[in-house]
Design a protein around this motif. Structure first.
Motif, PDB file in Angstrom:
ATOM      1  N   SER A 207       0.833  -1.199   0.000  1.00  0.00           N
ATOM      2  CA  SER A 207       0.000   0.000   0.000  1.00  0.00           C
ATOM      3  C   SER A 207       0.876   1.261   0.000  1.00  0.00           C
ATOM      4  CB  SER A 207      -0.922  -0.014   1.219  1.00  0.00           C
ATOM      5  OG  SER A 207      -1.563   1.222   1.355  1.00  0.00           O
ATOM      6  N   ILE A 208       1.885   1.298   0.862  1.00  0.00           N
ATOM      7  CA  ILE A 208       2.771   2.476   0.940  1.00  0.00           C
ATOM      8  C   ILE A 208       3.484   2.694  -0.402  1.00  0.00           C
ATOM      9  CG2 ILE A 208       4.863   3.402   2.053  1.00  0.00           C
ATOM     10  CD1 ILE A 208       3.897   1.936   4.638  1.00  0.00           C
ATOM     11  N   ARG A 209       3.873   1.589  -1.030  1.00  0.00           N
ATOM     12  CA  ARG A 209       4.547   1.629  -2.337  1.00  0.00           C
ATOM     13  C   ARG A 209       3.648   2.206  -3.423  1.00  0.00           C
ATOM     14  NH1 ARG A 209       5.813  -4.343  -4.707  1.00  0.00           N
ATOM     15  NH2 ARG A 209       3.562  -4.356  -5.063  1.00  0.00           N
ATOM     16  N   ASN A 210       2.323   2.125  -3.200  1.00  0.00           N
ATOM     17  CA  ASN A 210       1.348   2.553  -4.205  1.00  0.00           C
ATOM     18  C   ASN A 210       0.473   3.685  -3.663  1.00  0.00           C
ATOM     19  OD1 ASN A 210       0.018   2.377  -6.716  1.00  0.00           O
ATOM     20  ND2 ASN A 210      -1.573   1.061  -5.829  1.00  0.00           N
ATOM     21  N   PHE A 211       1.115   4.805  -3.283  1.00  0.00           N
ATOM     22  CA  PHE A 211       0.442   6.029  -2.825  1.00  0.00           C
ATOM     23  C   PHE A 211      -0.295   5.868  -1.498  1.00  0.00           C
ATOM     24  CE2 PHE A 211       0.299   5.670  -7.482  1.00  0.00           C
ATOM     25  CZ  PHE A 211       1.133   6.716  -7.842  1.00  0.00           C
ATOM     26  N   GLY A 212      -0.046   4.771  -0.781  1.00  0.00           N
ATOM     27  CA  GLY A 212      -0.742   4.553   0.489  1.00  0.00           C
ATOM     28  C   GLY A 212      -2.183   4.104   0.301  1.00  0.00           C
ATOM     29  N   ILE A 213      -2.539   3.760  -0.933  1.00  0.00           N
ATOM     30  CA  ILE A 213      -3.928   3.411  -1.255  1.00  0.00           C
ATOM     31  C   ILE A 213      -4.257   1.984  -0.836  1.00  0.00           C
ATOM     32  CG2 ILE A 213      -5.499   2.951  -3.211  1.00  0.00           C
ATOM     33  CD1 ILE A 213      -4.109   5.233  -4.713  1.00  0.00           C
ATOM     34  N   GLY A 215      -8.048   0.005  -1.428  1.00  0.00           N
ATOM     35  CA  GLY A 215      -9.452   0.196  -1.821  1.00  0.00           C
ATOM     36  C   GLY A 215      -9.691   1.661  -2.176  1.00  0.00           C
ATOM     37  N   ASP A 216     -10.742   2.245  -1.599  1.00  0.00           N
ATOM     38  CA  ASP A 216     -11.052   3.651  -1.881  1.00  0.00           C
ATOM     39  C   ASP A 216     -10.325   4.595  -0.927  1.00  0.00           C
ATOM     40  OD1 ASP A 216     -12.748   3.040  -3.947  1.00  0.00           O
ATOM     41  OD2 ASP A 216     -14.535   2.941  -2.655  1.00  0.00           O
ATOM     42  N   ASP A 217      -9.683   4.029   0.052  1.00  0.00           N
ATOM     43  CA  ASP A 217      -9.064   4.838   1.106  1.00  0.00           C
ATOM     44  C   ASP A 217      -7.539   4.869   0.935  1.00  0.00           C
ATOM     45  OD1 ASP A 217      -8.887   6.299   3.470  1.00  0.00           O
ATOM     46  OD2 ASP A 217      -8.696   4.499   4.720  1.00  0.00           O
ATOM     47  N   PRO A 219      -5.001   4.526   3.862  1.00  0.00           N
ATOM     48  CA  PRO A 219      -4.732   4.438   5.308  1.00  0.00           C
ATOM     49  C   PRO A 219      -3.324   4.871   5.691  1.00  0.00           C
ATOM     50  CG  PRO A 219      -4.831   2.242   4.313  1.00  0.00           C
ATOM     51  CD  PRO A 219      -5.215   3.213   3.250  1.00  0.00           C
ATOM     52  N   TYR A 220      -2.409   4.960   4.715  1.00  0.00           N
ATOM     53  CA  TYR A 220      -1.015   5.356   4.988  1.00  0.00           C
ATOM     54  C   TYR A 220      -0.638   6.544   4.116  1.00  0.00           C
ATOM     55  CZ  TYR A 220      -1.349   0.504   6.429  1.00  0.00           C
ATOM     56  OH  TYR A 220      -1.776  -0.671   6.988  1.00  0.00           O
ATOM     57  N   VAL A 221       0.347   7.303   4.589  1.00  0.00           N
ATOM     58  CA  VAL A 221       0.938   8.330   3.734  1.00  0.00           C
ATOM     59  C   VAL A 221       1.969   7.614   2.867  1.00  0.00           C
ATOM     60  CG1 VAL A 221       2.273  10.463   3.658  1.00  0.00           C
ATOM     61  CG2 VAL A 221       0.546  10.134   5.434  1.00  0.00           C
ATOM     62  N   GLY A 222       1.684   7.483   1.596  1.00  0.00           N
ATOM     63  CA  GLY A 222       2.537   6.670   0.730  1.00  0.00           C
ATOM     64  C   GLY A 222       3.213   7.455  -0.356  1.00  0.00           C
ATOM     65  N   LEU A 223       3.856   6.732  -1.251  1.00  0.00           N
ATOM     66  CA  LEU A 223       4.527   7.343  -2.390  1.00  0.00           C
ATOM     67  C   LEU A 223       4.397   6.380  -3.559  1.00  0.00           C
ATOM     68  CD1 LEU A 223       7.005   5.373  -1.924  1.00  0.00           C
ATOM     69  CD2 LEU A 223       8.071   7.236  -0.735  1.00  0.00           C
ATOM     70  N   ASN A 224       5.066   6.665  -4.653  1.00  0.00           N
ATOM     71  CA  ASN A 224       5.027   5.745  -5.790  1.00  0.00           C
ATOM     72  C   ASN A 224       6.398   5.104  -5.926  1.00  0.00           C
ATOM     73  OD1 ASN A 224       4.833   4.364  -8.143  1.00  0.00           O
ATOM     74  ND2 ASN A 224       4.294   6.111  -9.417  1.00  0.00           N
ATOM     75  N   ALA A 225       6.484   3.830  -5.614  1.00  0.00           N
ATOM     76  CA  ALA A 225       7.788   3.150  -5.650  1.00  0.00           C
ATOM     77  C   ALA A 225       7.625   1.754  -6.256  1.00  0.00           C
ATOM     78  CB  ALA A 225       8.379   3.078  -4.238  1.00  0.00           C
ATOM     79  N   LYS A 226       6.800   1.674  -7.289  1.00  0.00           N
ATOM     80  CA  LYS A 226       6.532   0.374  -7.906  1.00  0.00           C
ATOM     81  C   LYS A 226       7.592   0.032  -8.957  1.00  0.00           C
ATOM     82  CE  LYS A 226       2.470   1.496  -9.515  1.00  0.00           C
ATOM     83  NZ  LYS A 226       2.364   2.911  -9.154  1.00  0.00           N
TER      84      LYS A 226
END
Ligand SMILES: *Cc1c(COP(=O)(O)O)cnc(C)c1O
Length: 368
Positions: A207-213, A215-217, A219-226
């Motif tokens: 989830s963190i690796r994918n913008f913290g996304i 589902g629709d929420d 839950p984490y402050v993420g970034l894009n690291a895919k």
């Protein structure tokens, strides 16, 4: 003039082999977001690294490290080494944490376990050691961490493929970060992975690796690291040739040792006990008084012959200007001594034996 010899040369797969992997990308038109090649590489690495917990791929090692620090919800201070690549310390600071610099031991240049405890305060949340040059950190670190309730995150960027007492090195501590940068002993051009003991971290890291996304929420402050499918494709190809390239580097290391062992004023690192090494770097330490010349003198003499060794690691990350005035910088005299005297010699699978011999000849002949 001979062709330039650089400190490393990226391992590439055969062109046709890579193109046949690309065919699969065109067939599915999946370019990123955990496509089939990504999933295949993940599975292959779990096997290759002997992972007993989980493994998650990332766009590069640095972002993987940042995601690890986020996922573990650390706060306050992190005890770490200044004798490392910029990434290690920058990840700590970018995660809003304070690095506390601990000195290294002169035997293998990894974090000195005996100097950790005096640096632990009520604000310490983790220890972040580095397996420098593939030298495995002191196993005693985990005991110290357990005693004080601290997490251990290893920067294992140099330790891909190694085992310690027969166990994959990624299984040490809570999380280990591997880098698959072009210059590393296994590469996906850019790429990296986290290996972790607690498999329950997997959904959080993804989830963190994918913008913290999720589902629709978010839950984490993420970034894009895919990691993309193109990078995974290079990885699948390079992994097939890993053993062959490791053997080539091992032979070159044996050659360096044979020719440089016993040169006055030059220290080589003995093979680490209980470790299956990956032979990713060949560092030497130049004691200027005994050698009768400096590290920088050798660097220059090699450069005159179109050979480029590297001052790695120099300088200490604790001396970076971006940290000035932000937090206390601890005095680490051992790390300072070695940063001023270490030189890593050219080493990669395709390095010609004759070129390694030329490096040794320059060093043996001595410089001003
Ligand atoms: C290469 C390296 C990194 C960073 O990895 P990238 O994949 O380049 O982001 C971090 N720490 C160390 C010790 C490294 O050598």
């Amino acid at each position: 003039m001979d062709l330039p010899v650089f400190v490393t040369k990226p391992d590439l797969p055969g062109f046709d082999e890579y193109v046949s992997e690309l065919r699969r990308i065109w067939d599915t038109a999946t370019l990123t977001n955990s496509g089939p090649l990504h999933e295949e590489l993940e599975a292959a690495l779990i096997c290759a690294l002997g992972v007993t917990g989980g493994l998650t791929l990332f766009a590069n090692g640095h972002l993987a490290l940042e995601c690890a620090l986020t996922a573990l919800e650390l706060s306050g201070e992190v005890i770490t080494t200044p004798f490392t690549f910029a990434s290690t310390t920058q990840a700590i600071v970018r995660a809003g944490l304070t690095p506390v610099f601990c000195d290294i031991n002169p035997g293998d240049l990894t974090l000195d376990a005996a100097k950790i405890e005096p640096l632990i305060t009520k604000n310490t949340s983790a220890i972040l050691p580095v397996h420098v040059y593939g030298h495995i950190c002191d196993a005693g670190i985990s005991g110290i961490a357990a005693k004080h309730g601290l997490k251990v995150i290893y920067d294992a960027a140099h330790a891909f493929g190694e085992t310690y007492n027969g166990i994959g090195v990624g299984n040490m501590g809570d999380v280990s970060m591997f880098s698959f940068h072009a210059t590393k002993n296994f590469n996906t051009v850019e790429g990296g992975a986290l290996v972790y003991a607690d498999k329950r971290l997997a959904p959080k890291l993804k989830s963190i690796r994918n913008f913290g996304i999720s589902g629709d929420d978010a839950p984490y402050v993420g970034l894009n690291a895919k990691m993309s499918e193109f990078h995974a494709a290079i990885g699948l190809c390079n992994l097939r040739r890993y053993d062959e390239r490791r053997a080539a580097r091992a032979a070159l290391v044996a050659r360096y040792r044979e020719r440089l062992d016993g040169v006055r004023g030059l220290t080589l690192f003995p093979p680490c006990p209980n470790t299956e090494l990956n032979y990713c770097y060949f560092p030497v330490i130049v004691n200027e008084t005994e050698y009768g010349g400096t590290r920088d003198g050798i660097l220059a003499a090699l450069a005159e012959r179109n050979i480029y060794a590297r001052k790695y690691f120099y300088p200490l990350t604790s001396s970076f200007s971006c940290y000035k005035g932000r937090f206390e910088i601890q005095y680490t005299p051992v790390a300072e001594y070695f940063a001023a005297r270490v030189l890593t010699l050219p080493l990669y699978a395709e390095l010609a034996a004759g070129d390694a011999d030329r490096v040794c000849a320059v060093i043996r002949d001595g410089v001003k």
